[in-house]
Each structure stands twice: as structure tokens, then as C-alpha cells.
Design an enzyme around this catalytic site. Structure first.
Site, PDB file in Angstrom:
ATOM      1  N   GLY A 176       0.832  -1.212   0.000  1.00  0.00           N
ATOM      2  CA  GLY A 176       0.000   0.000   0.000  1.00  0.00           C
ATOM      3  C   GLY A 176       0.853   1.244   0.000  1.00  0.00           C
ATOM      4  O   GLY A 176       2.067   1.170  -0.217  1.00  0.00           O
ATOM      5  N   ASN A 177       0.239   2.375   0.222  1.00  0.00           N
ATOM      6  CA  ASN A 177       1.000   3.625   0.313  1.00  0.00           C
ATOM      7  C   ASN A 177       0.360   4.517   1.361  1.00  0.00           C
ATOM      8  O   ASN A 177      -0.681   4.170   1.929  1.00  0.00           O
ATOM      9  CB  ASN A 177       1.077   4.305  -1.056  1.00  0.00           C
ATOM     10  CG  ASN A 177      -0.290   4.658  -1.575  1.00  0.00           C
ATOM     11  OD1 ASN A 177      -0.969   5.512  -1.027  1.00  0.00           O
ATOM     12  ND2 ASN A 177      -0.714   3.985  -2.641  1.00  0.00           N
TER      13      ASN A 177
END
Ligand code: C5P
Length: 391
Positions: free
Chosen positions: A207-208
Site C-alpha cells: 500500500g502507500n
């Protein structure tokens, strides 16, 4: 001037179109207005007090004898920036023209210097009667903006002038009298927000750090300026927004599906979401054991922004976002050109800035080559600056 936080008093007359004013309350709130409803006693036959209280979230009074110690007619006259009377019946228009003060609404109108908008709705015979026409003329001479009713089907089988206008037309007039901007009225804006997640196995993901705050701030600002907004929210669990369609997605593939479906119908795409550049080549059904985690094979994700800009028609506008830690302008210019964007906002995310914060800093790059520096601004401010630029 923005409509956010401006006080509107909605006076409701005793006509069947009172039910349509329920939608008007909601749409005014979407535009940022705060709404107090003052129904005439007769109108309560059509829509009850509880409905107005629930919609406005405020107490509703109809007579000067209600809540006497608060001197409601003077208090409401003082706090209201604008007064809309919708629907206005022939009787209510007559009472306003005569300067009567026989219920709370007419008392407030007399006591208030606010700009006033009157939205008549009645049967054509009543609208065309010389008495009504004279009363309308008197109100117009006194500075009220009185809309002409629309022509069309009325209650029963009649057709003629007397219909309550579409909510969008009333909002347009409200923005006209209030000097607030609805410069995106009716424009379809598609906003992506948050960050995509790519599953590694049933438990883990890549993810980020994108929170979705900037995308939601843009959506909120666009709603307040009259746009029809659809947010594609990638993993933004805590963010809330009223007045927009929200489609929640998790992965880049899901985001791509919604974009491919909806892009052709929008006037503006604002691609704020941080899209994962790659995903695991396969996702096993069971959790991967620790000792097998030394390497995960990745395959690139499609560049969705590039894909949409290749489909762009001449009337559409696309705004892209970028997050960079070095060579900001150089990288951003290359992206603006390569992805064929109208505007690109590059966030300066060096030293952990911007992600999750209510503030942002960076640069807006326009196709003309112009660069607007945003040294430190709230995400709401940036949202409005970007919307100004897209116009
Ligand atoms: O190339 P970069 O990821 O920096 O570009 C950022 C912009 O491109 C953002 O607007 C982002 O939403 C979009 N993007 C995309 N698909 C990807 C990667 C980025 O649409 N796979």
C-alpha cells in the site's frame, strides 16, 4: 465569495410543491449553506414540522407565539443572510406585497434587510390573475427576485405556467442574489482519492501512505461550487462526505474498472489517488509462510491516468497529481507532457510531509508552462485553487 457557512432562511408556503422544497434544503446544504426552515402554518398540511427539523437539523417555528423569549422574528431576521420563499403561494405573495405580519415568516420578511428570492408555484389561473401579477410586480419593485414559474404539468391534469422550477434553477438564483459562486454548476467531476492496495496474500498488502484527505477536500469544494461529484475512494475508511456519490475500491484493478465505466460521462477527472505502480504477480489463497517471503514477484499495473488521457475528448479536463521527494519541477514537467494532462499538482513529500496532514506544499503546473507555487496551504485551499485553474 464561497457559500460555505452562509445562513439561508427558507420560508415554505402552503402549496403541494412544499415537498419539492425538501430536496432544496438538502441541495443548499450540499452547497455549504446553513438552512433554517420557517413554514407557514398552512404549509404544515403538506410537509410537517418534523420533516423540516430532521432535514435542517434545527428547531422549526411557525408563529411569533412560539418561543416568545427568543423574539424569534427579530433574531431570525438578523442572522439570515438570504431569504428564499419556496414555494410561494398566491396568498403568501399577496400577504408579502401588503406588508402583512400575520405569521412568523411574514414577520421575519418585514424585519429583515436580507436579499430575498421568491419561487411561486400555483395553478395557471391563479398565477395569471391580475391580482397575483400586480402583487408580483410590487415585490419586484421592492427588490425581491421573483422567479417566473415553469410551464408544464400541474397537480391534476392541467398544463400551464405555475410549476415549481427544478432545484438547480433555484440554486442558480440563490447564488445570483448571494454573490456566491456556483461556477461549476451541473459539471460532472470524477475524483479519485486515497491509495490503492495490492494483496500479497489474504492477510498482507502493498500500500502507500495516501490518506484521501486531499481528494475529499477537492470533492467537498466542487460540491460547494455546484458540481455533481463522484468520488472513487481507495481505502479512505474514516472520511465522510455529503452530497456526492462515493464508490469504494481497494485495488488498482477495481479503480480501473470504475474509471473505465465512468470517465466518458465526466467533464473533469481529478486523479488524486496514489495508484500502486505494481502488484504481486499472483495472490495465493492461503497466507504465505514467513520463510517464503524473501522475494515477491511483481508485475506492473497499468497507468490509469495515461489510459484515460488517451480517451479524453476535447471538452474534458484532466488534473493529475504526483508525489515527489526530489527534482520536483523537472519530474512534474515530464509527467504533465507524457500523460497529456491539463494540470498537474506535484506534492513535495520530502521528509514525510503532506501524507495524512491537513496541509500541503508543492507546485501547480499548467499546460501553458506556468507554475504556481503553493508554499504551505490547507488542502481545502489547494482544492479551490485547482478548481479556479480548471475553470
Ligand atoms: O507516475 P506517477 O505515479 O507519479 O503519476 C501520478 C499520477 O498518475 C497520479 O495522478 C496517479 O493517480 C496516476 N497514476 C495512475 N496509474 C498508475 C500510477 C499513477 O493513474 N498506475
Amino acid at each position: 465569495m464561497s457559500s460555505a457557512g452562509r445562513e439561508v432562511l427558507l420560508g415554505v408556503g402552503g402549496g403541494i410543491a412544499a415537498y419539492k422544497a425538501c430536496d432544496l434544503v438538502r441541495r443548499m446544504q450540499d452547497h455549504g449553506f446553513l438552512v433554517t426552515v420557517v413554514p407557514t402554518p398552512a404549509s404544515l398540511n403538506f410537509v410537517g414540522k418534523a420533516t423540516w427539523e430532521a432535514l435542517s437539523g434545527r428547531p422549526v417555528l411557525t408563529q411569533v407565539w412560539d418561543d416568545v423569549p427568543s423574539v424569534a422574528h427579530i433574531r431570525l431576521a438578523e442572522v439570515s443572510d438570504y431569504i428564499i420563499i419556496a414555494p410561494a403561494t398566491a396568498d403568501l405573495i399577496a400577504r408579502l406585497a401588503q406588508g402583512r405580519a400575520d405569521d412568523l415568516l411574514t414577520n421575519v420578511v418585514l424585519a429583515s434587510g436580507a436579499a430575498k428570492l421568491v419561487v411561486p408555484a400555483m395553478h395557471p389561473e391563479m398565477w395569471n390573475d391580475p391580482a397575483t401579477q400586480t402583487n408580483v410586480e410590487i415585490l419586484r419593485q421592492r427588490g425581491f427576485l421573483v422567479l417566473d414559474p415553469e410551464v408544464g404539468r400541474l397537480t391534476g391534469n392541467e398544463i400551464g405556467a405555475g410549476r415549481f422550477p427544478e432545484t438547480a434553477r433555484i440554486l442558480e438564483s440563490l447564488h445570483e442574489i448571494s454573490g456566491t459562486h456556483a461556477d461549476l454548476l451541473g459539471k460532472r467531476i470524477l475524483v479519485t482519492a486515497g491509495g490503492t492496495r495490492e494483496p500479497i496474500d489474504p492477510v498482507r498488502f502493498i500500500g502507500n501512505r495516501s490518506s484521501g484527505k486531499q481528494g475529499f477536500a477537492i470533492a467537498q469544494a466542487a460540491i460547494a461550487r455546484g458540481a455533481i461529484v463522484h468520488v472513487i475512494a481507495a481505502n479512505c475508511p474514516d472520511l465522510d462526505l455529503e452530497g456526492a456519490q462515493i464508490t469504494r475500491v481497494e485495488t488498482t484493478a477495481q479503480l480501473g474498472d470504475v474509471l473505465r465505466n465512468d470517465f466518458s460521462d465526466c467533464d473533469v477527472l481529478i486523479m488524486c489517488a496514489a495508484v500502486a505502480d505494481a502488484r504481486p504477480s499472483s495472490v495465493p489463497e492461503n497466507k504465505i509462510k514467513k520463510d517464503k517471503l524473501a522475494a515477491i514477484e511483481l508485475v506492473p499495473n497499468p497507468d490509469l491516468l495515461l489510459e484515460m488521457s488517451a480517451l479524453k475528448s476535447s471538452g474534458q479536463v484532466i488534473i493529475g497529481f504526483a508525489a515527489e521527494t526530489e527534482n520536483l519541477l523537472e519530474n512534474a514537467k515530464e509527467k504533465l507532457t507524457r500523460k497529456n494532462l491539463d494540470i498537474l499538482y506535484v506534492n513535495d513529500v520530502s521528509r514525510g510531509a503532506v501524507f495524512g496532514s491537513d496541509h500541503t506544499k508543492g507546485s501547480i503546473l499548467l499546460r501553458s508552462g506556468e507554475v504556481i507555487q503553493i508554499s504551505e496551504a490547507s488542502k481545502d485551499t489547494l482544492a479551490n485553487v485547482l478548481l479556479d485553474q480548471l475553470l
